[in-house]
Design a protein around this motif. Sequence first.
Motif, PDB file in Angstrom:
ATOM      1  N   ALA A 369      28.906  31.341 -11.909  1.00  0.00           N
ATOM      2  CA  ALA A 369      29.918  31.486 -10.865  1.00  0.00           C
ATOM      3  C   ALA A 369      30.438  30.120 -10.417  1.00  0.00           C
ATOM      4  O   ALA A 369      31.639  29.955 -10.138  1.00  0.00           O
ATOM      5  N   ARG A 370      29.552  29.187 -10.356  1.00  0.00           N
ATOM      6  CA  ARG A 370      29.955  27.825  -9.974  1.00  0.00           C
ATOM      7  C   ARG A 370      30.955  27.251 -10.971  1.00  0.00           C
ATOM      8  O   ARG A 370      31.953  26.635 -10.585  1.00  0.00           O
ATOM      9  N   ASN A 377      38.824  30.058 -11.280  1.00  0.00           N
ATOM     10  CA  ASN A 377      38.867  31.453 -11.708  1.00  0.00           C
ATOM     11  C   ASN A 377      38.053  32.269 -10.700  1.00  0.00           C
ATOM     12  O   ASN A 377      36.910  32.668 -10.943  1.00  0.00           O
ATOM     13  N   ARG A 378      38.694  32.569  -9.527  1.00  0.00           N
ATOM     14  CA  ARG A 378      37.990  33.272  -8.456  1.00  0.00           C
ATOM     15  C   ARG A 378      37.641  34.702  -8.863  1.00  0.00           C
ATOM     16  O   ARG A 378      36.594  35.237  -8.473  1.00  0.00           O
ATOM     17  N   GLN A 379      38.516  35.314  -9.624  1.00  0.00           N
ATOM     18  CA  GLN A 379      38.259  36.697 -10.037  1.00  0.00           C
ATOM     19  C   GLN A 379      36.988  36.786 -10.861  1.00  0.00           C
ATOM     20  O   GLN A 379      36.146  37.671 -10.638  1.00  0.00           O
ATOM     21  N   LEU A 380      36.813  35.883 -11.817  1.00  0.00           N
ATOM     22  CA  LEU A 380      35.598  35.867 -12.633  1.00  0.00           C
ATOM     23  C   LEU A 380      34.388  35.551 -11.756  1.00  0.00           C
ATOM     24  O   LEU A 380      33.326  36.170 -11.911  1.00  0.00           O
ATOM     25  N   ASP A 386      29.197  39.621  -7.709  1.00  0.00           N
ATOM     26  CA  ASP A 386      28.982  41.023  -7.332  1.00  0.00           C
ATOM     27  C   ASP A 386      27.807  41.647  -8.073  1.00  0.00           C
ATOM     28  O   ASP A 386      27.197  42.617  -7.588  1.00  0.00           O
ATOM     29  N   LYS A 387      27.509  41.114  -9.245  1.00  0.00           N
ATOM     30  CA  LYS A 387      26.408  41.667 -10.041  1.00  0.00           C
ATOM     31  C   LYS A 387      25.040  41.102  -9.639  1.00  0.00           C
ATOM     32  O   LYS A 387      24.009  41.570 -10.122  1.00  0.00           O
ATOM     33  N   ALA A 408      35.207  32.530  -3.228  1.00  0.00           N
ATOM     34  CA  ALA A 408      35.844  33.346  -4.276  1.00  0.00           C
ATOM     35  C   ALA A 408      36.797  34.401  -3.719  1.00  0.00           C
ATOM     36  O   ALA A 408      37.483  35.088  -4.488  1.00  0.00           O
ATOM     37  N   LEU A 409      36.846  34.582  -2.410  1.00  0.00           N
ATOM     38  CA  LEU A 409      37.739  35.592  -1.820  1.00  0.00           C
ATOM     39  C   LEU A 409      39.217  35.277  -2.052  1.00  0.00           C
ATOM     40  O   LEU A 409      39.617  34.120  -2.096  1.00  0.00           O
TER      41      LEU A 409
END
Length: 409
Positions: A369-370, A377-380, A386-387, A408-409
Amino acid sequence: MTPQKLLIVVVGVMAPLSGYLLLPHAEERFSMLMREGQYREAAGELEALVDSGDSRPFILAALARAYEASSDAARAIDVMRAYVSAHPKDPEGPRALARLYAAVNQPQAMIDALANLVALEPSKEDVVRLVALHRGFGRYDEERSLLLEMRESGFLEISHLQRLGELLAAAGDFDRAIETLSRVDENLAEDQERGRILLFDLLVSTGRADEAVTRAQRWLGAWRRPWVGMRLAQRFTHKSNDRQLDSLVLCAARANPEMKVPIARMLVANHRIAVAGRLLAIDEIKAKVATSESPTDADVSALVEAAEVMGDPRPVWAAFVATSKKRTAAKAQVALAESLVERFGVATVAVLERSLSAEALAHRPLFAARLALYDNNRQLARRILDKVDSRRLSDDERRSWAIMAAEAL
């Protein structure tokens, strides 16, 4: 023989005999007066004997006791000083003087009297007392001389010999200090340190480093105190060759494994880089990680830590490159990648991302995520976060997760 001559002989014999017979009577009277607390009267009786020319040791000593009992310590001291002058080989004189000087609070005179007593008739009690007095009053030269004189007497304890070694070392008498402390080392309990660390320093400073290491290896195995190995290593760092220092720090690390990294840091700070590398076994760990089909977390962590201590990331880079070629080493690869980012920042991401597979990143979702956020790429990043089950994260990981989730929002 005529009657007149016989009378002269009898008188000549009886006169000294009568004097002799009177003496026990005088001594008995003195004893009675002392028992009854009539000390001044007892002193008067004895003064009369002394004035008549009786200077027997018993009489003078008794007179001093009478003066002392009547609280006339000054006259008692005068009598005993005269006694000592007349009978310099009799230990009772300085013994009494030591007691009298103590009573009138004249410590230096008391110590001198006790020293005279020890010179005439040493005993363990008096020797130990005199040693303590010399030390207590800062008479260190006298203390050292007495300890040296009594070293073979059997009166001294191990603690006295330790003290002697310290005094000899302070006086620059290193050979005798080493000899004394070596004897102490042979008789100390295994877990004792006092005296041994000084012996180590003396051996090193006099060019006997190999002997210092040999002794230290035995001590460290018994001490089991983490800080001691570090202390010896610090003292040895600038006074040893690599072989000697290797032997010492490896022994210290075996005795207390938790001290391996702190000792290595100290070595690096003192520019003993090669010794630090061998202590951390960085070459062996790098090879193990690079050649293993599936390096363990422990090996990867050890390599990263060693590289950080050494201030050299090249072993981690080399291991990362090696693991990137092995599908079974994905977990190790991403762990190495994260350590490189932690040390060198996200500037390294562009280089790392080309080699990192999705399979590898799956092992460290927070790191993935980092990287996604770094690429904007906030969506990724949201999908990855979320997982993640935040309940299974550590406190630090949970804070990182929350920060990245907000970003990431």
